[in-house]
Design a protein around this motif. Structure first.
Motif, PDB file in Angstrom:
ATOM      1  N   VAL A  74       0.762  -1.014  -0.148  1.00 23.34           N
ATOM      2  CA  VAL A  74      -0.003   0.032   0.119  1.00 23.34           C
ATOM      3  C   VAL A  74       0.899   1.381  -0.046  1.00 23.34           C
ATOM      4  O   VAL A  74       1.932   1.321   0.247  1.00 23.34           O
ATOM      5  CB  VAL A  74      -0.884   0.030   0.927  1.00 23.34           C
ATOM      6  N   ASP A  75       0.282   2.263  -0.479  1.00 18.68           N
ATOM      7  CA  ASP A  75       1.026   3.767  -0.336  1.00 18.68           C
ATOM      8  C   ASP A  75       0.108   4.413   0.553  1.00 18.68           C
ATOM      9  O   ASP A  75      -0.983   4.498   0.828  1.00 18.68           O
ATOM     10  CB  ASP A  75       0.875   4.334  -1.576  1.00 18.68           C
ATOM     11  N   HIS A  76       0.826   5.489   1.367  1.00 18.27           N
ATOM     12  CA  HIS A  76       0.219   6.269   2.283  1.00 18.27           C
ATOM     13  C   HIS A  76       0.415   7.591   1.831  1.00 18.27           C
ATOM     14  O   HIS A  76       1.689   7.901   1.695  1.00 18.27           O
ATOM     15  CB  HIS A  76       0.819   6.058   3.680  1.00 18.27           C
ATOM     16  N   THR A  77      -0.565   8.268   1.307  1.00 15.25           N
ATOM     17  CA  THR A  77      -0.214   9.435   0.384  1.00 15.25           C
ATOM     18  C   THR A  77      -0.682  10.779   0.831  1.00 15.25           C
ATOM     19  O   THR A  77      -0.321  11.776   0.343  1.00 15.25           O
ATOM     20  CB  THR A  77      -1.043   9.173  -0.905  1.00 15.25           C
ATOM     21  N   VAL A  86     -11.305   7.899   9.364  1.00 11.34           N
ATOM     22  CA  VAL A  86     -10.800   7.037   8.160  1.00 11.34           C
ATOM     23  C   VAL A  86     -11.840   5.917   7.697  1.00 11.34           C
ATOM     24  O   VAL A  86     -12.196   5.246   8.501  1.00 11.34           O
ATOM     25  CB  VAL A  86      -9.330   6.587   8.334  1.00 11.34           C
ATOM     26  N   THR A  87     -12.014   6.146   6.659  1.00  7.35           N
ATOM     27  CA  THR A  87     -13.044   4.889   6.016  1.00  7.35           C
ATOM     28  C   THR A  87     -12.224   4.097   5.078  1.00  7.35           C
ATOM     29  O   THR A  87     -11.863   4.774   4.099  1.00  7.35           O
ATOM     30  CB  THR A  87     -14.425   5.744   5.271  1.00  7.35           C
ATOM     31  N   VAL A  88     -12.193   2.994   5.204  1.00  9.47           N
ATOM     32  CA  VAL A  88     -11.731   2.105   4.527  1.00  9.47           C
ATOM     33  C   VAL A  88     -12.857   1.037   3.703  1.00  9.47           C
ATOM     34  O   VAL A  88     -13.408   0.581   4.086  1.00  9.47           O
ATOM     35  CB  VAL A  88     -10.732   0.791   5.144  1.00  9.47           C
ATOM     36  N   THR A  89     -12.519   1.242   2.192  1.00  8.56           N
ATOM     37  CA  THR A  89     -13.091   0.231   1.477  1.00  8.56           C
ATOM     38  C   THR A  89     -12.474  -0.447   0.886  1.00  8.56           C
ATOM     39  O   THR A  89     -11.286  -0.331   0.266  1.00  8.56           O
ATOM     40  CB  THR A  89     -14.027   1.171   0.320  1.00  8.56           C
ATOM     41  N   SER A 103      -8.451  -5.150  -2.884  1.00 16.76           N
ATOM     42  CA  SER A 103      -8.019  -3.963  -3.361  1.00 16.76           C
ATOM     43  C   SER A 103      -8.608  -2.952  -2.191  1.00 16.76           C
ATOM     44  O   SER A 103      -9.703  -3.380  -1.696  1.00 16.76           O
ATOM     45  CB  SER A 103      -8.820  -3.452  -4.616  1.00 16.76           C
ATOM     46  N   VAL A 104      -7.803  -2.208  -1.500  1.00 13.04           N
ATOM     47  CA  VAL A 104      -7.935  -1.306  -0.345  1.00 13.04           C
ATOM     48  C   VAL A 104      -7.723   0.222  -0.384  1.00 13.04           C
ATOM     49  O   VAL A 104      -6.733   0.580  -1.193  1.00 13.04           O
ATOM     50  CB  VAL A 104      -7.082  -1.892   0.863  1.00 13.04           C
ATOM     51  N   VAL A 105      -8.769   0.910  -0.143  1.00 12.70           N
ATOM     52  CA  VAL A 105      -8.705   2.185  -0.188  1.00 12.70           C
ATOM     53  C   VAL A 105      -9.117   2.829   1.055  1.00 12.70           C
ATOM     54  O   VAL A 105      -9.906   2.704   1.556  1.00 12.70           O
ATOM     55  CB  VAL A 105      -9.574   2.900  -1.504  1.00 12.70           C
ATOM     56  N   GLY A 114      -4.383   6.552   1.411  1.00 14.83           N
ATOM     57  CA  GLY A 114      -4.059   5.437   1.100  1.00 14.83           C
ATOM     58  C   GLY A 114      -4.575   4.461   0.376  1.00 14.83           C
ATOM     59  O   GLY A 114      -5.771   4.385   0.023  1.00 14.83           O
ATOM     60  N   ALA A 115      -3.876   3.519  -0.405  1.00 13.35           N
ATOM     61  CA  ALA A 115      -4.511   2.806  -1.458  1.00 13.35           C
ATOM     62  C   ALA A 115      -3.584   1.489  -1.733  1.00 13.35           C
ATOM     63  O   ALA A 115      -2.289   1.696  -1.515  1.00 13.35           O
ATOM     64  CB  ALA A 115      -5.018   3.235  -2.604  1.00 13.35           C
ATOM     65  N   GLY A 116      -3.892   0.481  -2.239  1.00 17.71           N
ATOM     66  CA  GLY A 116      -2.909  -0.464  -2.489  1.00 17.71           C
ATOM     67  C   GLY A 116      -3.824  -1.912  -2.466  1.00 17.71           C
ATOM     68  O   GLY A 116      -5.096  -2.066  -2.777  1.00 17.71           O
TER      69      GLY A 116
END
Length: 141
Positions: A74-77, A86-89, A103-105, A114-116
């Motif tokens: 994942v990237d933390h942007t 923080v909402t994670v989908t 897939s995580v966002v 973040g995403a990855g």
């Protein structure tokens, strides 16, 4: 597993960041960490992404089963302040028997932070705990 998540299944999980989930709290033994700004730590973001996948899988598991993280990229942007939510989908994008890919966002109220990808394996806890017992025995030999 009772049933497997299907490719395309989506799950959303939210968490409000506290001071205990900031960079200085990640490793308070480290001067390098404690000198950093009090923003949501990457290590905790990774854990939150895993937590979301654990919750997404929970209804599919049989009694005595759980899941273990086996890969994450994942990237933390963007930074997130304590008090922000923080909402994670997570979206299931691969099912290969007991191994599942997600897939995580992650987003706060302002930015995507973040995403990855994250992969998990479904395990029987009794079998996993048996392996741990063997490892403990090997350490004490």
């Amino acid at each position: 597993m009772k049933s497997s998540p299907q490719v395309g299944d989506l799950f959303t999980f939210a968490f409000t960041v506290t001071d205990a989930k900031t960079v200085p709290a990640l490793y308070p033994e480290s001067r390098s960490f404690t000198a950093m700004p009090g923003v949501f730590a990457t290590g905790y973001m990774v854990g939150l992404m895993e937590w979301a996948c654990i919750e997404a899988l929970a209804p599919h598991l049989d009694e005595g089963e759980g899941s273990l993280g086996i890969a994450i990229a994942v990237d933390h942007t963007a930074p997130t302040l304590p008090g922000q939510t923080v909402t994670v989908t997570v979206t299931c994008d691969r099912v290969d028997g007991p191994r599942l890919g997600w897939s995580v966002v992650a987003r706060d109220e302002i930015d995507q932070i973040g995403a990855g990808r994250h992969d998990r394996a479904v395990v029987a806890w009794d079998r996993f705990n048996g392996r741990l017992a063997q490892k403990r025995a090997a350490l004490s030999s």
